[in-house]
Each structure stands twice: as structure tokens, then as C-alpha cells.
Scaffold this motif. Structure first.
Motif, PDB file in Angstrom:
ATOM      1  N   HIS A 229       4.061   4.179  -3.725  1.00 54.32           N
ATOM      2  CA  HIS A 229       2.666   3.984  -4.132  1.00 54.32           C
ATOM      3  C   HIS A 229       2.230   2.526  -4.004  1.00 54.32           C
ATOM      4  O   HIS A 229       1.118   2.186  -4.400  1.00 54.32           O
ATOM      5  CB  HIS A 229       2.467   4.457  -5.572  1.00 54.32           C
ATOM      6  CG  HIS A 229       2.863   5.882  -5.792  1.00 54.32           C
ATOM      7  ND1 HIS A 229       2.133   6.941  -5.301  1.00 54.32           N
ATOM      8  CD2 HIS A 229       3.937   6.425  -6.425  1.00 54.32           C
ATOM      9  CE1 HIS A 229       2.718   8.077  -5.636  1.00 54.32           C
ATOM     10  NE2 HIS A 229       3.817   7.798  -6.312  1.00 54.32           N
TER      11      HIS A 229
ATOM     12  N   LYS B  66       0.827  -1.209   0.000  1.00 55.62           N
ATOM     13  CA  LYS B  66       0.000   0.000   0.000  1.00 55.62           C
ATOM     14  C   LYS B  66       0.862   1.260   0.000  1.00 55.62           C
ATOM     15  O   LYS B  66       0.332   2.371   0.039  1.00 55.62           O
ATOM     16  CB  LYS B  66      -0.914   0.015   1.230  1.00 55.62           C
ATOM     17  CG  LYS B  66      -1.891  -1.156   1.273  1.00 55.62           C
ATOM     18  CD  LYS B  66      -2.683  -1.153   2.579  1.00 55.62           C
ATOM     19  CE  LYS B  66      -3.620  -2.363   2.637  1.00 55.62           C
ATOM     20  NZ  LYS B  66      -4.352  -2.417   3.929  1.00 55.62           N
TER      21      LYS B  66
ATOM     22  N   THR C 264      -7.685   6.036   3.403  1.00 52.11           N
ATOM     23  CA  THR C 264      -7.532   7.429   3.814  1.00 52.11           C
ATOM     24  C   THR C 264      -8.181   7.630   5.176  1.00 52.11           C
ATOM     25  O   THR C 264      -9.145   6.956   5.521  1.00 52.11           O
ATOM     26  CB  THR C 264      -8.170   8.390   2.794  1.00 52.11           C
ATOM     27  OG1 THR C 264      -9.567   8.046   2.651  1.00 52.11           O
ATOM     28  CG2 THR C 264      -7.478   8.271   1.453  1.00 52.11           C
TER      29      THR C 264
ATOM     30  N   LYS D 113       3.655  -0.022  -5.507  1.00 50.03           N
ATOM     31  CA  LYS D 113       3.934  -0.790  -6.710  1.00 50.03           C
ATOM     32  C   LYS D 113       5.262  -1.536  -6.555  1.00 50.03           C
ATOM     33  O   LYS D 113       6.211  -1.033  -5.963  1.00 50.03           O
ATOM     34  CB  LYS D 113       3.996   0.133  -7.925  1.00 50.03           C
ATOM     35  CG  LYS D 113       2.672   0.817  -8.245  1.00 50.03           C
ATOM     36  CD  LYS D 113       2.797   1.715  -9.471  1.00 50.03           C
ATOM     37  CE  LYS D 113       1.467   2.397  -9.790  1.00 50.03           C
ATOM     38  NZ  LYS D 113       1.589   3.306 -10.968  1.00 50.03           N
TER      39      LYS D 113
ATOM     40  N   PRO E 177      -0.268  -4.534  -5.688  1.00 50.05           N
ATOM     41  CA  PRO E 177      -0.514  -3.227  -5.052  1.00 50.05           C
ATOM     42  C   PRO E 177      -1.981  -3.025  -4.683  1.00 50.05           C
ATOM     43  O   PRO E 177      -2.882  -3.470  -5.391  1.00 50.05           O
ATOM     44  CB  PRO E 177      -0.085  -2.227  -6.129  1.00 50.05           C
ATOM     45  CG  PRO E 177       0.846  -3.000  -7.016  1.00 50.05           C
ATOM     46  CD  PRO E 177       0.331  -4.407  -7.011  1.00 50.05           C
ATOM     47  N   VAL E 178      -2.206  -2.349  -3.566  1.00 51.14           N
ATOM     48  CA  VAL E 178      -3.546  -2.003  -3.092  1.00 51.14           C
ATOM     49  C   VAL E 178      -3.508  -0.546  -2.622  1.00 51.14           C
ATOM     50  O   VAL E 178      -2.518  -0.098  -2.026  1.00 51.14           O
ATOM     51  CB  VAL E 178      -3.988  -2.927  -1.931  1.00 51.14           C
ATOM     52  CG1 VAL E 178      -5.340  -2.492  -1.380  1.00 51.14           C
ATOM     53  CG2 VAL E 178      -4.055  -4.372  -2.398  1.00 51.14           C
ATOM     54  N   LYS E 179      -4.561   0.192  -2.856  1.00 52.86           N
ATOM     55  CA  LYS E 179      -4.621   1.587  -2.444  1.00 52.86           C
ATOM     56  C   LYS E 179      -4.739   1.688  -0.930  1.00 52.86           C
ATOM     57  O   LYS E 179      -5.552   1.002  -0.315  1.00 52.86           O
ATOM     58  CB  LYS E 179      -5.809   2.294  -3.111  1.00 52.86           C
ATOM     59  CG  LYS E 179      -5.847   3.795  -2.848  1.00 52.86           C
ATOM     60  CD  LYS E 179      -7.005   4.448  -3.619  1.00 52.86           C
ATOM     61  CE  LYS E 179      -7.014   5.957  -3.376  1.00 52.86           C
ATOM     62  NZ  LYS E 179      -8.136   6.616  -4.103  1.00 52.86           N
TER      63      LYS E 179
END
Length: 912
Positions: A257, A211, A309, A259, A304-306
Motif C-alpha cells: 500500500h 505508492k 487508477t 506504507k 506514502p502516496v495513493k
């Protein structure tokens, strides 16, 4: 040594027989033996001295350190899941600081055996043998520090690394290293090896996850890299994670990010190094080594994972407390290293280093920050701004060049507000408004932006010092005629000149500029320094600024913050004592130990007598002066309220500061003008800001009436003298010679308040400050009956308009009436004496009342060639659109005369 060698050579040459040779050989060997012994003894003494000095140095350093007890150390060593907590006053939580590291603590039994073996083999192969410190480790650390050669973590044992991460800051000084060694031995004494290893594996930083988040601890690494628990890691995965601590940013497989990096070869090579060390130490077999080395680890890495927030509810409070706490921690760290904070601020790089340390501690350790902010008052004030923001002024939209990127961006410029509610007696910031929209602008307009104070600075820098030094009373007359100081020609609001003598009281009530400039010029001529008073109140200006007459109108180079101005103004309500304002009341460390406790500091700035007189004069501002609208806009009694308005040139800034016995509430409105725009407030900004101020004050009073203490009267202290004076001259009543005849002057009388000194005796041409011969002639001719234009307001271009016409143009909210009258006996009641005798004519009745002004804008003209073209700039032109301080003609603003050759140059920074 040369002589000894020559002796040996000569002895050999002198050998005549084997017997002689044997004798001389024995002698030579004895001499050499003694020389060697002396050398060894000398080296031993030097080594002993070096060791003694080293131990003495270490002892001296560690003696300065507060040694935590076992329980305190246990708490800190295990603290990996919490970050600093922020609190409002009264134990109401604001938020936890967002951690820069994500992690979850697990027990050693919940970790793969491979992982434990890999870490020990790689980082500290003698971990289970030493007592927390190894001499060879210390030597490597010293060599690394001196030469810069060596691995980041290779110079310390696992125990030392754990101490460094959990008990110390991240600084790399010799003192920290000595303390680290000392504490490592203590930790090894108190805790088992497995406990220490568990603490290390939960605290160590291990690069980034999928993440893009920073990882702390092996459980977070296992989850964030391979999607499994630490207990389920295989040998290859364990070796990869164990290789990360040496250089997490280099070996981590993910970027910011989340990645997967295109080249992960360094991390894979590091994994193989770990496997080799495990094989070397017989922690794994050859077959296990071969299998793990050839294992396709990249295939196990997660996609990858966001990152989620996190919404912060009280953004301005969150940022403010974080910043203030960071500064406190920086001061503490620097003090521990023997560095004065004032010296630290001079070295930007060194300061940034300490700031990074402080930020890391706050975000990754369980501190508690207690503040003075009252949650309910904060919410009420901000709610008023939110509901009223559409009335503050036009929101300008367009495009501008981002100074950071150089790219053209869309720009939305709303009118911003910065407000502070301050407890007068303690200095506590009870509430504040940082801006109108935190999402669009995180800039704190109450604490972090410097703006021109406009005329709100007048009582602080000019009138209070004048009263304190006995130079004026409340009714002392000041000249308001066309005047010029070198190239500096101040005017009043609307490019006007009152063309009469005006009392000190009315000057503050109506915020006239020319009389203020005359008074500031006069007190400087009398040797009174405003600097010593302003500095004690927390406002620090340069000598150059004090030397400019425009400073009394707010013509500063850099401006002031809302907090600074509110704090300085609160001095009057606090009987002349200034109390430093503060937001952070206490900081507690993870063990519950108080690291910081705010200490109240008071400084006497003015006498209580001077403060009372200023209160009395400024009460007229809210009853009949520039803020008279508050009398009917406020939902509480304004009988004991006093305040001051302020507007900078071209309506760039607008202020109102109001005080009761309990609190001072300051409100500023204006545009940021970040992109070198020249957006100004509307001409009725004084009315707008006062309505906003009253809304906030009403909300505070409704929420907590006691905090304002509006019914507490400012009692007149002993030492304040009230004198009956002639209203028109401010002097004792008396007689003068006019046209060869003696005339009695006592038609109107009033009370003038003094702390020191007393009213002057009446004279023809010396009763007013700043008055010139032609001004006195005009006055007396008018006094005795001539209609000569005395008291008729004139504009700079030569035209004359009535006060009501000017007020209508500028949208003033003032009420009409006799400006020198008041409802209470402490103010300047005017008494008309009937039957007074004058010879040579009667007083023109039109001059017995004073004209009311308009919104407080003014002008300044001069020969300087400057005009502000942006936020705080002052370059070129002849029509100023900048702030006070531009050296140009034809400007508008309450600070009017702060332009031209005599004004403080440089303009005001309109933001940051």
C-alpha cells in the motif's frame, strides 16, 4: 590392491642387505609411481568424458533455441518501458496491458557514479574482466540449483542476469540456464560493458515505491524511494538501491500500500554489506564508507502516496485477449521445454508456474496481440444490451455469504447476457457481449460460464445425426404421447402432452420434447453415436451424459458456453464443416517477429445435404415456430435466416441462436445465482431474448450489412431428395386395412426431404418413431372419424387446455397458423387431395391443422428424489427449482424431461 600390499610387505621382510634394500625400494617406488599415473590418467579420462558430455548436452539444448540476431537482441535488451498492446481487428487499438512494473529508462550517464560502482561491487566484481560468463559463477549456479543454497542472483554475472530478465522467461530449468550462458557470451561479444550495465540497471526489479507499485530500474527506484533522479543519488542511497536486487521483497522499505514498513533493518544491513564490498574493492575510501554507513537513510524515504487508477474502456475485451494470449504463451513455453499442453494441464502447480511466466512476459514486454474483434460491431452489440437491460427481467437485491471470505455481503442479481457474433466460414469472433455491467461483474458470460443449452442442442445432438444416417426425413413422424422410460417421463412445455404424432420438422419448429426424446432413443438403438459429431463441433460431453435421454433436451452435467454453442451451430451454415472459433489472430514479439499466427482448421461433421435439410427445417422456427416474432422484429430479410430457441427447466436459461450465410449470432440470458439463489427468468423470457437478439442483429446489419450476407440463399445441393408423402403418417401414400375394409390414405400430402434413405411404405402400426399400439389405434380411429381426443393437448395433472390458452399463460410470441405449411417449395407444403376415397368414415377436419404452442417450457416427472436448490445443484425435495439434470418431479422448463431417473444428473453450473 591387497595382493600388491602383500607383495610390498613380503619384499621388505626379505631384505638381507643394504644393496638388496636399495634394489627393492626402487622397485616399490616404480610400482607406486605407475599406480599414481594410472589413477591420474583415469581421472583425466573421466573428467574429459564429463566435460564432453556437458558440452554435448549444452550444445543439444542451444541448438533447439532460435538465436536472435544483434538487432533483435538490442531491441529486447532495451525494452523496459512498454507492455503488451491489444488490438481490435483492422489495426484499432484496445489498450496497453497495465504493467506490473513501473519504470523509466535513462542512460548510464544519467546515473550516479556511486550507483554503478555499488552494483558491480555487489553483484559481479569481475564484470569488466570476464566474457559474459565466469566458471565460478556457473559452479555457484549449479550448486545453488542442486542444493538450494546460495543467493538468488549471486550465481550469475550481470550479463547473465540481464539476459535472463530481457531475453528469457523466468523459468529455472537446466535448459534455461544453458541457454542463458550461451546468450550471455553472445551479448558480451556484441555489446560493450557499459551498454550491458545500462541495460541491467534499467531492467532490474527493485521492490516497491511509496505508492505500493513494483519498481523496475534505478530511475524509478530513485524517484519512488527518495524523490530524486538517479543521477543525484548519494553514496548511502546508491548502496541501498544496489542491495535490493538480491531479494527485493525482503529489502524493500514499502509494503503493497506504499506504507513504510515498521522494520526496515534488513534493508539497512544489506546497504552496509554493499558499502563494505565497495570499500573492499577500493571503490570508496574509508571516510566515505564511515560517513555513508552512519547516514540516516530512513529520513530520506518518501511519505506514502495513493497510486493513480487507470480506467479500462473495453474491460471484457481487455480481459479476454489477455487470458487468451496468456494461454498461447503458456503452450509455447511448455512446448519449448518438451512438455505437452495436455500433460501440463494435469499438473496444477506446474501450469501455474508457466502461467506466471507468461503473465510476466505479457505485462512487461512489448508484445502485440491482434484480435478478430470488430470494434464497431462490438460497440453496437453492447450498446443494444445496455439500452435493453432493464427489460431483461427483475434485478434481485438481498444479502448472501461470500464464499471467498465467509462474510455476509449485499447482493444484486441482474439478468445477465452473454452473446457471440461468429463468422461462419473463418471461425472469427467478430463481436461479443460479456455481461450487462463490467464494473459490477467481470465474469465473461460469453466465454467463461457454462449453462444448460436447453432445446438449442436438439438439432446438433439428435436431428442432424438422424438425418445424416438416413434414419428420418423432414416429415418423419415422431410420437408425442404420454410415455415413460424406466423412471424418466418427459413432457412438453407447460407440463403438456400433444397427444398426437408430430413431424420432425414441426418438432423442431415448436421445440417439442417428447418427440425429441423418442428420436434420440431411436438413433441410439440404431447404433448411431452423437458423440462423434458433437466432439468434432467442440462440445465434449461424458459417456454418462450421452447415455441419458435427457441430454437431447439440454440435460448436461456441466453445460456449455455461448461460444461453444454458437460455434457448433455455425456448422450448419458452413455446409457441415466445423471451423474452430478464435479471438487472437496473431502475436508479435518486441522485435516484430510473429510468435503466433492462427491457423484455420476445418473438420467435416455433417454432409452438406444434412446441413441443408437442417437449415430448411430450422427456417420454420423463425417463420412460424418458437421464434416467429423475429419475422417482424428484424429490420432485414429473414428469408434466409434459420435458428433455434432453448429454455432450461424453470426458465433458468434462455437461448436463441440464429444463422445467416455470413454469421451466427447466439444470445443467452439468465441469472448467475452466485450465492445459491434460485432466481429464474420470467415465463416470457423467450420473447424477451428474441427481441434482444433482433436488436443486436439489426444493429450489426445497419453497421455492416455485408457481414451478415442475409440475401445469400442456401441452395439445395445434389443428393437431397424430395419425396411426396402423406402428411399424417410421413410415409408413401397407400392403403391400409381398417375395420376389415381397405382404405386409401392420401388426403393430405407434403414434401419430405431426405439425404439417405427414403419414406417408408404405409403400414397400420409402424410409421412413427416411438409409437405404441394404443397410439396407432387412437390415431386411426380419429383419422376415420371418431372424436376420441386425439390431438387434444393434455396437461400432466390430467386437465386439458387449448393451445391458445397455454400460450396465453406463458406469454408466447408465436404467430398462429398451419405449422406444417411454408411459403417456399423447399418446405413442407401441404396439398389436400379432393375426391380421395375412404371407407368407414371421414377425417376429422380439426386434426388437419396443428395447434400452436407457447413459450417453450416443459416438465419431467420421475421417482427420483432430487430438486435443484441452487445454481447447478440437485439435492433433495420434489419440486425442482434447479437446472436440467435434477432427479425430481414437478419441474418446468423447455427441457422438461431432463429431470427424473433417466435424466442427466448433476444440474448445471450457474456461473463459475
Amino acid at each position: 590392491m591387497k595382493n600388491l600390499w602383500n607383495s610390498i610387505v613380503n619384499s621388505i621382510k626379505g631384505i638381507k642387505s643394504w644393496s638388496d634394500f636399495a634394489t627393492k625400494a626402487n622397485l616399490t617406488i616404480e610400482v607406486i609411481r605407475r599406480i599414481v599415473l594410472y589413477i591420474i590418467a583415469g581421472l583425466f579420462v573421466m573428467l574429459s568424458l564429463a566435460i564432453g558430455l556437458g558440452f554435448g548436452y549444452v550444445s543439444a539444448l542451444t541448438n533447439q533455441v532460435e538465436v536472435p540476431n544483434k538487432q533483435e537482441m538490442r531491441s529486447q535488451l532495451k525494452d523496459v518501458n512498454n507492455s503488451t498492446s491489444l488490438y481490435f481487428a483492422n489495426d484499432e487499438k484496445v489498450e496497453d496491458l497495465q504493467k506490473t512494473l513501473v519504470g523509466n529508462r535513462v542512460q548510464l550517464s544519467q546515473m550516479s557514479p556511486y550507483l554503478k560502482k555499488a552494483i558491480v561491487a555487489t553483484e559481479d566484481s569481475d564484470f569488466y574482466k570476464h566474457s559474459g560468463v565466469e566458471p565460478k559463477s556457473v559452479f555457484r549456479a549449479v550448486l545453488s540449483d542442486v542444493t538450494g543454497i546460495g543467493a538468488q542472483t549471486g550465481g550469475s554475472t550481470l550479463t547473465q542476469q540481464t539476459v535472463k530478465m530481457q531475453l528469457l522467461s523466468s523459468e529455472t530449468t537446466w535448459k534455461r540456464k544453458a541457454v542463458e550462458i550461451f546468450l550471455a557470451m553472445r551479448v558480451d561479444k556484441y555489446f560493450s560493458k557499459d551498454e550491458i550495465l545500462e541495460d541491467y540497471l534499467n531492467a532490474v526489479t527493485l521492490g516497491k515505491n511509496n505508492k505500493g507499485q513494483n519498481i523496475q530500474g534505478v530511475q524509478a527506484a530513485a524517484k519512488g524511494l527518495f524523490g530524486k533522479n538517479a543521477a543525484d543519488l548519494n553514496l548511502a542511497e546508491s548502496a541501498f538501491i544496489a542491495g535490493l536486487p538480491q531479494s527485493p521483497s525482503v529489502y524493500t522499505p514499502y509494503d503493497n500500500h506504499g506504507k513504510i514498513m515498521s522494520d526496515t533493518s534488513l534493508g539497512m544491513k544489506r546497504k552496509n554489506v554493499v558499502l563494505y564490498r565497495m570499500l573492499r574493492d577500493k571503490k570508496i575510501t574509508q571516510s566515505e564508507y564511515d560517513e555513508a554507513k552512519s547516514y540516516d537513510l530512513k529520513n530520506d524515504l518518501l511519505k506514502p502516496v495513493k497510486a493513480p487508477t487507470h480506467k479500462i474502456k473495453y474491460g471484457y475485451v481487455y480481459n479476454l485477449l489477455t487470458q487468451q494470449a496468456q494461454t498461447i504463451i503458456v503452450k509455447r513455453l511448455a512446448k519449448n521445454d518438451g512438455i505437452a499442453y495436455k500433460d501440463l494441464k494435469k499438473d496444477k502447480n506446474l501450469y501455474n508456474k508457466y502461467a506466471l511466466q507468461a503473465d510476466t512476459e505479457l505485462h512487461n514486454k512489448n508484445y502485440r496481440i491482434d484480435s478478430t474483434i470488430d470494434k464497431s460491431l462490438y460497440r453496437q452489440m453492447n450498446a443494444q444490451v445496455q439500452s435493453f437491460q432493464d427489460n431483461l427481467g427483475t434485478t434481485h437485491s438481498g444479502s448472501g455469504v461470500d464464499p471467498a471470505t465467509g462474510k455476509t455481503v449485499k447482493v444484486s442479481e441482474p439478468v445477465q447476457n452473454g452473446s457471440v457474433l461468429l463468422d461462419n466460414k473463418t471461425g472469427q469472433v467478430l463481436a461479443f457481449v460479456g455481461g450487462v455491467n463490467f464494473k459490477k461483474s467481470q465474469l465473461n458470460h460469453a466465454f467463461s460460464t457454462n449453462r444448460s443449452p436447453g432445446s438449442s442442442i436438439k438439432p446438433l445432438i439428435t436431428f442432424a445425426p438422424a438425418i445424416e444416417n438416413g434414419l428420418i426425413g423432414s416429415q418423419t413422424q415422431l410420437a408425442d404421447f404420454k410415455t415413460k422410460f424406466a423412471k424418466y417421463a418427459p413432457t412438453d412445455y407447460g407440463e403438456t402432452i400433444q397427444n398426437r404424432f408430430i413431424s420432425a420438422r414441426e418438432t423442431l419448429e415448436e421445440s417439442y420434447n417428447i418427440p425429441s426424446v423418442n428420436l434420440y432413443n431411436y438413433i441410439r438403438q440404431q447404433g448411431v453415436s452423437s458423440k462423434k459429431y458433437m466432439s468434432k463441433m467442440g462440445i465434449h460431453l461424458t459417456d454418462s451424459e450421452y447415455n441419458q435421454l435427457g441430454i437431447t433436451l439440454g440435460g448436461t452435467d456441466q453445460g456449455v458456453t455461448v461460444l461453444e454453442q454458437a460455434s457448433a451451430f455455425s456448422t450448419f451454415a458452413n455446409k457441415g464443416q466445423h471451423v474452430n472459433p478464435y479471438v487472437v489472430s496473431k502475436i508479435t514479439d518486441p522485435t516484430g517477429k510473429v510468435l503466433y499466427q492462427h491457423k484455420h482448421t476445418k473438420k467435416k461433421v455433417f454432409s452438406k445435404q444434412t446441413s441443408y435439410i437442417i437449415q430448411n427445417m430450422l427456417h420454420g422456427v423463425v417463420t412460424k415456430g418458437t421464434a416467429s416474432a423475429l419475422s417482424y422484429e428484424s429490420n432485414f430479410s429473414t428469408k434466409n435466416l434459420f435458428g433455434k430457441t432453448g429454455t432450461s427447466n424453470n426458465y433458468r436459461d434462455n437461448w436463441f441462436l440464429g444463422s445467416t450465410d455470413g454469421v451466427t449470432l447466439a444470445s443467452w440470458i439468465g441469472y448467475d445465482n452466485f450465492y445459491h439463489d434460485n432466481f429464474n427468468l420470467s415465463s416470457n423470457s423467450t420473447d424477451i431474448n428474441q427481441e434482444l437478439w433482433s436488436r443486436m442483429a439489426n444493429a450489426v446489419y445497419k453497421e455492416n450489412p455485408g457481414v451478415m450476407n442475409v440475401h445469400k440463399k442456401f441452395n439445395r445441393p445434389d443428393g437431397v431428395q424430395s419425396y411426396k408423402v402423406d402428411k399424417e403418417t410421413g410415409t408413401n401414400t397407400g392403403t391400409i386395412e381398417y375395420n376389415g375394409m381397405t382404405s386409401k390414405v392420401n388426403q393430405h400430402t407434403t414434401q419430405s426431404l431426405y439425404y439417405k434413405g427414403s419414406p417408408k411404405n404405409l403400414t397400420y402400426d409402424n410409421f412413427a418413431i416411438g409409437g405404441k399400439a394404443k397410439n396407432y389405434k387412437l390415431f386411426w380411429n380419429n383419422y376415420f372419424g371418431r372424436d376420441n381426443g386425439y390431438g387434444v393437448v393434455k396437461r400432466l395433472n390430467g386437465s386439458s387446455k387449448s393451445a391458445s390458452e397455454i400460450a396465453s399463460e406463458n406469454g408466447s410470441g408465436r404467430t398462429s397458423g398451419f405449422s406444417n405449411s411454408a411459403n417456399d417449395s423447399d418446405s413442407s407444403d401441404v396439398t389436400t387431395t379432393t375426391g380421395s376415397t375412404t371407407t368407414g368414415g371421414s377425417r376429422n377436419s380439426n386434426n388437419s391443422t396443428t395447434a400452436n404452442g407457447n413459450s417453450e417450457t416443459g416438465t419431467g416427472s420421475g421417482a427420483g428424489a432430487g430438486a435443484g436448490t441452487g445454481s447447478g445443484s440437485s439435492v433433495g425435495g420434489g419440486s425442482s427449482t434447479g437446472e436440467t439434470g435434477g432427479a425430481g418431479g414437478g419441474t418446468t422448463g423447455e427441457t422438461g424431461g431432463a429431470t427424473g431417473g433417466g435424466a442427466a444428473g448433476g444440474g448445471i453450473l450457474g456461473g463459475e
